[in-house]
Design a protein around this motif. Structure first.
Motif, PDB file in Angstrom:
ATOM      1  N   ARG A 124       0.192   5.137 -16.994  1.00 44.25           N
ATOM      2  CA  ARG A 124       0.935   4.096 -17.706  1.00 44.25           C
ATOM      3  C   ARG A 124       1.421   3.115 -16.661  1.00 44.25           C
ATOM      4  N   ASN A 125       0.882   1.905 -16.726  1.00 40.87           N
ATOM      5  CA  ASN A 125       1.268   0.903 -15.748  1.00 40.87           C
ATOM      6  C   ASN A 125       2.633   0.337 -16.120  1.00 40.87           C
ATOM      7  N   GLY A 126       3.488   0.215 -15.123  1.00 50.05           N
ATOM      8  CA  GLY A 126       4.875  -0.163 -15.368  1.00 50.05           C
ATOM      9  C   GLY A 126       5.061  -1.658 -15.512  1.00 50.05           C
ATOM     10  N   GLN A 127       6.352  -2.019 -15.585  1.00 50.98           N
ATOM     11  CA  GLN A 127       6.720  -3.420 -15.805  1.00 50.98           C
ATOM     12  C   GLN A 127       6.511  -4.245 -14.544  1.00 50.98           C
ATOM     13  N   HIS A 128       6.534  -3.566 -13.388  1.00 48.64           N
ATOM     14  CA  HIS A 128       6.498  -4.312 -12.127  1.00 48.64           C
ATOM     15  C   HIS A 128       5.096  -4.317 -11.551  1.00 48.64           C
ATOM     16  N   PRO A 129       4.530  -5.502 -11.365  1.00 47.09           N
ATOM     17  CA  PRO A 129       3.159  -5.558 -10.861  1.00 47.09           C
ATOM     18  C   PRO A 129       3.043  -4.944  -9.457  1.00 47.09           C
ATOM     19  N   LEU A 130       2.041  -4.090  -9.282  1.00 47.33           N
ATOM     20  CA  LEU A 130       1.860  -3.401  -8.004  1.00 47.33           C
ATOM     21  C   LEU A 130       0.630  -3.931  -7.263  1.00 47.33           C
ATOM     22  N   GLY A 131      -0.036  -4.913  -7.853  1.00 51.61           N
ATOM     23  CA  GLY A 131      -1.258  -5.411  -7.228  1.00 51.61           C
ATOM     24  C   GLY A 131      -2.441  -4.504  -7.522  1.00 51.61           C
ATOM     25  N   LEU A 132      -2.196  -3.520  -8.389  1.00 49.13           N
ATOM     26  CA  LEU A 132      -3.241  -2.537  -8.708  1.00 49.13           C
ATOM     27  C   LEU A 132      -2.892  -1.991 -10.076  1.00 49.13           C
ATOM     28  N   ARG A 206      -2.443   0.789  -1.462  1.00 49.60           N
ATOM     29  CA  ARG A 206      -2.296  -0.649  -1.687  1.00 49.60           C
ATOM     30  C   ARG A 206      -1.101  -1.171  -0.917  1.00 49.60           C
ATOM     31  N   GLU A 207      -1.234  -2.299  -0.243  1.00 46.93           N
ATOM     32  CA  GLU A 207      -0.087  -2.926   0.434  1.00 46.93           C
ATOM     33  C   GLU A 207       0.974  -3.225  -0.619  1.00 46.93           C
ATOM     34  N   GLY A 208       2.208  -2.911  -0.309  1.00 50.92           N
ATOM     35  CA  GLY A 208       3.293  -3.232  -1.239  1.00 50.92           C
ATOM     36  C   GLY A 208       3.606  -2.135  -2.228  1.00 50.92           C
ATOM     37  N   MET A 209       2.850  -1.021  -2.178  1.00 48.92           N
ATOM     38  CA  MET A 209       3.079   0.060  -3.150  1.00 48.92           C
ATOM     39  C   MET A 209       3.384   1.383  -2.439  1.00 48.92           C
ATOM     40  N   LEU A 235       8.941  -2.977  -1.403  1.00 51.02           N
ATOM     41  CA  LEU A 235      10.080  -3.872  -1.208  1.00 51.02           C
ATOM     42  C   LEU A 235      11.404  -3.265  -1.650  1.00 51.02           C
ATOM     43  N   GLU A 236      11.340  -2.515  -2.748  1.00 55.08           N
ATOM     44  CA  GLU A 236      12.550  -1.964  -3.352  1.00 55.08           C
ATOM     45  C   GLU A 236      12.946  -0.631  -2.763  1.00 55.08           C
ATOM     46  N   LEU A 241      16.592   5.778  -3.216  1.00 52.70           N
ATOM     47  CA  LEU A 241      15.621   5.603  -4.304  1.00 52.70           C
ATOM     48  C   LEU A 241      14.409   6.508  -4.092  1.00 52.70           C
ATOM     49  N   GLU A 242      13.977   6.607  -2.837  1.00 50.77           N
ATOM     50  CA  GLU A 242      12.810   7.446  -2.549  1.00 50.77           C
ATOM     51  C   GLU A 242      13.095   8.898  -2.903  1.00 50.77           C
ATOM     52  N   GLU A 243      14.276   9.372  -2.557  1.00 51.10           N
ATOM     53  CA  GLU A 243      14.624  10.749  -2.866  1.00 51.10           C
ATOM     54  C   GLU A 243      14.719  10.943  -4.383  1.00 51.10           C
TER      55      GLU A 243
END
Lengths: 266, 266
Positions: A124-132, A206-209, A235-236, A241-243
């Motif tokens: 399920r692709n989310g709201q935030h574009p990941l470039g992929l 992917r760069e940015g993901m 970026l975020e 957040l990672e944990e």
């Protein structure tokens, strides 16, 4: 991954390996192929392919068009449906994630491992574009993906070495400037994953993901039968957040494993 | 349907047919099997199965558990995903039906044909209990189902005769007291279907259930690649409702065919 004629392991049923290679080729090309095209691509004599394709057609594994071109036949669905029935967690996958209310708008994926690659089963692709955009059927090298590394972390190191050192095409072509570049680096990373209990992909696909993954077990297999991951924009990312992402995906994987009876394992 | 050793058509690649039979057996049983169990069920010597299974394992078509038992492997998903990509109409299937606003609460199904059987690919069970819940992966004899008959109606009569007269297990076991009982009755029914432009199943699958089906085409195959159907309770059926259901499913099939490029057929 198909068996390669140059593979060190001896193929005891070469006709079966050739048949699988024919189906792989039809699957990859995504369009009908003639006997001559198959013969050229697989470097096999047309005469030997002729009988093979006739049998595959009798088995409904290929369908022949009027012009003699071949496509994949419907019988492959019988096996896929049975494989998926064992892994009947797609609905639960989406519902459990929503239910957890952690990062609800991010991209989530469910994949299985096919040798050194992962195959995405549900996305399920989310709201935030990941470039992929992930989609079912997509394949990626396991060593670059969070789901792939999560699944590999459930194998003994010796199996991982055998798998990665024996790749017919050599090390998977890097997808970005980042990522693990040899078997030793993967073995090291898998040790960290086992400690942390979730895997990470930091711009390896992917760069940015960034992605965070965990393995899913069933009642039969000591190794993971699937992997789940959540993807965010790098970026975020920050340690908190990672944990949070890692713990959430771990919890999702545990729920799905429970649903598949992993705790009832004999 | 698997190739049967007693089948009149000669199998040119017997190892491939045996490999397919192994995968069929694992798919049908739905649980791991040992080499001895496979040998018994397929009436093959363990020695010949040994090499076959080793190759299937190398190809990731089977997975071996610690105890040596075997299950279907993830590589079958590669072929299924490619097969389904060609038929990437599942989402459109549900959305188009909703969009049409005809019988919105009834059960709808999408299936493909695998020899003389249909395999359900996508199903939405309606509000009204039919005594049967359709689910993806379910298989039924084509001659008793609306989707199966719709797909068979796109074959030449000679192909239908060859298919039905050559069934290794004989005529499909009836599911109810109704239904077509021989090839000649099917050929007659297919003629009516071609005229009416939709198929019917009148309690041939389940007492109390009527279904209306139509074939879906793509840009490559002269024969239907899928079938769609809507199911209602026979209690509610009357000529006006039946015609409405038939026309609606026909329209849905036409939309899906358009989406698959059937009108661009060379």
């Amino acid at each position: 991954m198909s068996a390669d004629p140059a593979s060190p392991e001896r193929i005891l049923a070469p006709a079966v390996a050739r048949a699988s290679a024919v189906l792989d080729l039809l699957a990859r090309s995504g369009r009908p192929a003639t006997l001559a095209e198959l013969a050229r691509a697989l470097q096999l004599p047309k005469s030997s392919l002729h009988g093979l394709c006739a049998t595959l057609e009798q088995l409904n594994l290929i369908t022949r068009l009027d012009g003699g071109q071949m496509t994949l036949g419907p019988h492959v669905m019988m096996w896929a449906n049975a494989f998926m029935a064992r892994l009947d967690i797609t609905q639960e996958f989406f519902a459990s994630w929503d239910d957890m209310r952690v990062l609800p708008e991010e991209t989530i994926t469910l994949s299985v491992r096919d040798g050194a690659e992962v195959v995405y089963i549900a996305c399920r692709n989310g709201q935030h574009p990941l470039g992929l955009r992930f989609h079912a059927g997509m394949r990626l090298p396991a060593v670059y993906t969070a789901t792939g590394l999560a699944m590999l972390s459930t194998l003994p190191d010796a199996s991982v070495r055998k798998l990665l050192d024996g790749l017919p095409g050599g090390w998977p072509v890097p997808l970005t400037d980042h990522g693990l570049r040899d078997t030793a680096a993967v073995i090291d990373e898998l040790r960290r994953i086992r400690q942390r209990r979730y895997s990470t992909d930091r711009e390896w696909v992917r760069e940015g993901m960034y992605c965070y993954g965990a393995p899913v077990f069933d009642s039969h297999h000591p190794e993971a039968v699937a992997g789940v991951a959540v993807s965010i924009r790098s970026l975020e990312a920050n340690p908190a957040l990672e944990e949070r992402a890692g713990q959430a995906i771990r919890k999702l994987a545990d729920r799905l494993s429970e649903r598949l009876g992993a705790w009832r394992r004999p």
